[in-house]
Design a protein around this motif. Sequence first.
Motif, PDB file in Angstrom:
ATOM      1  N   LEU A  83       0.875  -1.165   0.000  1.00  0.00           N
ATOM      2  CA  LEU A  83       0.000   0.000   0.000  1.00  0.00           C
ATOM      3  C   LEU A  83       0.915   1.219   0.000  1.00  0.00           C
ATOM      4  CD1 LEU A  83      -2.915   1.107   0.269  1.00  0.00           C
ATOM      5  CD2 LEU A  83      -2.506   1.173   2.735  1.00  0.00           C
ATOM      6  N   VAL A  84       0.746   2.077  -0.986  1.00  0.00           N
ATOM      7  CA  VAL A  84       1.629   3.241  -1.111  1.00  0.00           C
ATOM      8  C   VAL A  84       0.792   4.511  -1.215  1.00  0.00           C
ATOM      9  CG1 VAL A  84       1.861   3.070  -3.635  1.00  0.00           C
ATOM     10  CG2 VAL A  84       3.678   4.118  -2.309  1.00  0.00           C
ATOM     11  N   GLY A  85       1.284   5.564  -0.568  1.00  0.00           N
ATOM     12  CA  GLY A  85       0.637   6.873  -0.629  1.00  0.00           C
ATOM     13  C   GLY A  85       1.548   7.852  -1.352  1.00  0.00           C
ATOM     14  N   ARG A  86       0.971   8.569  -2.331  1.00  0.00           N
ATOM     15  CA  ARG A  86       1.758   9.530  -3.126  1.00  0.00           C
ATOM     16  C   ARG A  86       1.078  10.885  -3.138  1.00  0.00           C
ATOM     17  NH1 ARG A  86       3.171   5.573  -8.223  1.00  0.00           N
ATOM     18  NH2 ARG A  86       1.899   4.022  -7.231  1.00  0.00           N
ATOM     19  N   ASP A  87       1.895  11.910  -3.268  1.00  0.00           N
ATOM     20  CA  ASP A  87       1.354  13.264  -3.368  1.00  0.00           C
ATOM     21  C   ASP A  87       0.971  13.541  -4.827  1.00  0.00           C
ATOM     22  OD1 ASP A  87       3.694  13.956  -4.777  1.00  0.00           O
ATOM     23  OD2 ASP A  87       4.552  15.099  -3.128  1.00  0.00           O
ATOM     24  N   PRO A  88       0.383  14.711  -5.111  1.00  0.00           N
ATOM     25  CA  PRO A  88      -0.034  15.008  -6.490  1.00  0.00           C
ATOM     26  C   PRO A  88       1.112  14.994  -7.506  1.00  0.00           C
ATOM     27  CG  PRO A  88      -1.157  16.470  -4.981  1.00  0.00           C
ATOM     28  CD  PRO A  88      -0.133  15.717  -4.169  1.00  0.00           C
ATOM     29  N   ASP A  89       2.363  15.168  -7.034  1.00  0.00           N
ATOM     30  CA  ASP A  89       3.518  15.099  -7.933  1.00  0.00           C
ATOM     31  C   ASP A  89       4.058  13.684  -8.063  1.00  0.00           C
ATOM     32  OD1 ASP A  89       3.464  17.878  -8.408  1.00  0.00           O
ATOM     33  OD2 ASP A  89       4.618  18.244  -6.572  1.00  0.00           O
ATOM     34  N   ASP A  90       3.331  12.708  -7.523  1.00  0.00           N
ATOM     35  CA  ASP A  90       3.679  11.283  -7.589  1.00  0.00           C
ATOM     36  C   ASP A  90       4.856  10.899  -6.687  1.00  0.00           C
ATOM     37  OD1 ASP A  90       2.386   9.066  -8.657  1.00  0.00           O
ATOM     38  OD2 ASP A  90       3.980   8.718 -10.108  1.00  0.00           O
ATOM     39  N   ARG A  91       5.221  11.768  -5.754  1.00  0.00           N
ATOM     40  CA  ARG A  91       6.295  11.458  -4.807  1.00  0.00           C
ATOM     41  C   ARG A  91       5.760  10.525  -3.731  1.00  0.00           C
ATOM     42  NH1 ARG A  91       9.368  14.549  -0.156  1.00  0.00           N
ATOM     43  NH2 ARG A  91       7.276  15.155   0.385  1.00  0.00           N
ATOM     44  N   VAL A  92       6.503   9.470  -3.409  1.00  0.00           N
ATOM     45  CA  VAL A  92       6.100   8.507  -2.384  1.00  0.00           C
ATOM     46  C   VAL A  92       6.232   9.169  -1.018  1.00  0.00           C
ATOM     47  CG1 VAL A  92       6.583   6.272  -1.332  1.00  0.00           C
ATOM     48  CG2 VAL A  92       6.794   6.549  -3.808  1.00  0.00           C
ATOM     49  N   LEU A  93       5.090   9.288  -0.318  1.00  0.00           N
ATOM     50  CA  LEU A  93       5.057   9.904   1.013  1.00  0.00           C
ATOM     51  C   LEU A  93       4.795   8.903   2.121  1.00  0.00           C
ATOM     52  CD1 LEU A  93       3.046  13.217   0.558  1.00  0.00           C
ATOM     53  CD2 LEU A  93       5.507  12.925   0.817  1.00  0.00           C
ATOM     54  N   ALA A  94       4.208   7.753   1.777  1.00  0.00           N
ATOM     55  CA  ALA A  94       3.828   6.780   2.800  1.00  0.00           C
ATOM     56  C   ALA A  94       3.774   5.393   2.177  1.00  0.00           C
ATOM     57  CB  ALA A  94       2.461   7.142   3.390  1.00  0.00           C
ATOM     58  N   ALA A  95       3.987   4.391   3.019  1.00  0.00           N
ATOM     59  CA  ALA A  95       3.902   3.011   2.534  1.00  0.00           C
ATOM     60  C   ALA A  95       3.701   2.068   3.707  1.00  0.00           C
ATOM     61  CB  ALA A  95       5.167   2.623   1.762  1.00  0.00           C
ATOM     62  N   ALA A  96       3.130   0.924   3.412  1.00  0.00           N
ATOM     63  CA  ALA A  96       2.990  -0.169   4.374  1.00  0.00           C
ATOM     64  C   ALA A  96       2.911  -1.465   3.582  1.00  0.00           C
ATOM     65  CB  ALA A  96       1.744   0.005   5.233  1.00  0.00           C
ATOM     66  N   PHE A  97       3.443  -2.524   4.157  1.00  0.00           N
ATOM     67  CA  PHE A  97       3.401  -3.850   3.541  1.00  0.00           C
ATOM     68  C   PHE A  97       2.446  -4.725   4.338  1.00  0.00           C
ATOM     69  CE2 PHE A  97       7.383  -2.020   2.200  1.00  0.00           C
ATOM     70  CZ  PHE A  97       7.501  -2.417   0.876  1.00  0.00           C
ATOM     71  N   LEU A  98       1.483  -5.330   3.647  1.00  0.00           N
ATOM     72  CA  LEU A  98       0.504  -6.218   4.264  1.00  0.00           C
ATOM     73  C   LEU A  98       0.882  -7.646   3.908  1.00  0.00           C
ATOM     74  CD1 LEU A  98      -0.850  -3.403   3.568  1.00  0.00           C
ATOM     75  CD2 LEU A  98      -3.009  -4.594   3.786  1.00  0.00           C
ATOM     76  N   THR A  99       1.174  -8.452   4.918  1.00  0.00           N
ATOM     77  CA  THR A  99       1.642  -9.813   4.682  1.00  0.00           C
ATOM     78  C   THR A  99       0.580 -10.807   5.116  1.00  0.00           C
ATOM     79  OG1 THR A  99       3.935  -9.151   4.934  1.00  0.00           O
ATOM     80  CG2 THR A  99       3.460 -11.488   5.194  1.00  0.00           C
ATOM     81  N   LEU A 100       0.212 -11.653   4.174  1.00  0.00           N
ATOM     82  CA  LEU A 100      -0.818 -12.655   4.410  1.00  0.00           C
ATOM     83  C   LEU A 100      -0.236 -13.841   5.171  1.00  0.00           C
ATOM     84  CD1 LEU A 100      -2.220 -12.520   0.779  1.00  0.00           C
ATOM     85  CD2 LEU A 100      -3.156 -11.371   2.790  1.00  0.00           C
ATOM     86  N   ASN A 101      -1.075 -14.477   5.964  1.00  0.00           N
ATOM     87  CA  ASN A 101      -0.669 -15.680   6.686  1.00  0.00           C
ATOM     88  C   ASN A 101      -0.876 -16.897   5.802  1.00  0.00           C
ATOM     89  OD1 ASN A 101       0.042 -15.000   9.480  1.00  0.00           O
ATOM     90  ND2 ASN A 101      -1.978 -14.060   9.466  1.00  0.00           N
ATOM     91  N   ASP A 102       0.069 -17.823   5.824  1.00  0.00           N
ATOM     92  CA  ASP A 102      -0.137 -19.057   5.071  1.00  0.00           C
ATOM     93  C   ASP A 102      -0.534 -20.211   5.984  1.00  0.00           C
ATOM     94  OD1 ASP A 102       2.321 -19.471   6.264  1.00  0.00           O
ATOM     95  OD2 ASP A 102       3.420 -19.714   4.401  1.00  0.00           O
ATOM     96  N   HIS A 103      -0.537 -19.987   7.297  1.00  0.00           N
ATOM     97  CA  HIS A 103      -0.986 -21.032   8.216  1.00  0.00           C
ATOM     98  C   HIS A 103      -2.507 -21.133   8.144  1.00  0.00           C
ATOM     99  CE1 HIS A 103      -1.875 -23.245  11.853  1.00  0.00           C
ATOM    100  NE2 HIS A 103      -0.591 -23.592  11.901  1.00  0.00           N
ATOM    101  N   ARG A 104      -3.014 -22.323   7.931  1.00  0.00           N
ATOM    102  CA  ARG A 104      -4.454 -22.518   7.694  1.00  0.00           C
ATOM    103  C   ARG A 104      -5.340 -22.044   8.844  1.00  0.00           C
ATOM    104  NH1 ARG A 104      -1.932 -26.992   7.889  1.00  0.00           N
ATOM    105  NH2 ARG A 104      -2.089 -28.388   9.659  1.00  0.00           N
ATOM    106  N   LEU A 105      -4.810 -21.949  10.065  1.00  0.00           N
ATOM    107  CA  LEU A 105      -5.615 -21.497  11.197  1.00  0.00           C
ATOM    108  C   LEU A 105      -5.525 -19.988  11.422  1.00  0.00           C
ATOM    109  CD1 LEU A 105      -4.796 -24.353  13.740  1.00  0.00           C
ATOM    110  CD2 LEU A 105      -6.712 -24.194  12.131  1.00  0.00           C
ATOM    111  N   MET A 106      -4.709 -19.325  10.612  1.00  0.00           N
ATOM    112  CA  MET A 106      -4.503 -17.884  10.811  1.00  0.00           C
ATOM    113  C   MET A 106      -4.713 -17.074   9.542  1.00  0.00           C
ATOM    114  SD  MET A 106      -1.229 -17.850  13.299  1.00  0.00           S
ATOM    115  CE  MET A 106      -1.133 -18.937  14.701  1.00  0.00           C
ATOM    116  N   ARG A 107      -5.384 -17.635   8.575  1.00  0.00           N
ATOM    117  CA  ARG A 107      -5.591 -16.920   7.307  1.00  0.00           C
ATOM    118  C   ARG A 107      -6.627 -15.813   7.404  1.00  0.00           C
ATOM    119  NH1 ARG A 107      -5.388 -22.404   3.980  1.00  0.00           N
ATOM    120  NH2 ARG A 107      -3.126 -22.640   3.969  1.00  0.00           N
TER     121      ARG A 107
END
Length: 174
Positions: free
Chosen positions: A63-87
């Motif tokens: 997930l990335v946040g950019r200003d009107p000039d397309d400059r990267v101002l914010a970001a976060a990485f969302l990681t999925l669980n592969d364990h069947r009990l924690m999906r």
Amino acid sequence: MNVRFDLDPSVTPALRDGICALWSDVSNADGAVGFVPPVTQDDVRPELLRHLTSMAEGRTRLLVGRDPDDRVLAAAFLTLNDHRLMRHWLWVYTVMVHPSAQGQGVGRELMAAVADAARSLDGISGIRLTCRGGTGLSRFYASCGYKEVGRVPGAIKVADGDFRDDITMWRELG
């Protein structure tokens, strides 16, 4: 501040370089994103490549946040669980807002966009993250709807003799 958030943008060289610059700028402003200053983009790049590889393998979303000039101002990485009990929940890693945009609501917008992105994914009902103690981040995340659910005292070594708690936060999605 006018910031546009995108989930799973195309990873162009410009975006990759923008995230690398963001990560080093946040780190050098004492941001708790896995490094202790001073760092260079060359220091950050191998960790960014690990995140990008995880994205290519389908385990992580950006997930990335950019200003009107397309400059990267914010970001976060969302990681999925592969364990069947924690999906039903995902991890959020490397949450960053550029120092020039801090204190202007961009962090709250980013965390709201993280929650919206998680809700858009099939079967996700919760978000988990960790943060470094002694930074005030747990208060910020609490104000965004997260609650502290665990703490490991002294688990993070910032410097010789400077150990910080590793705080686990949870947000139930409704």
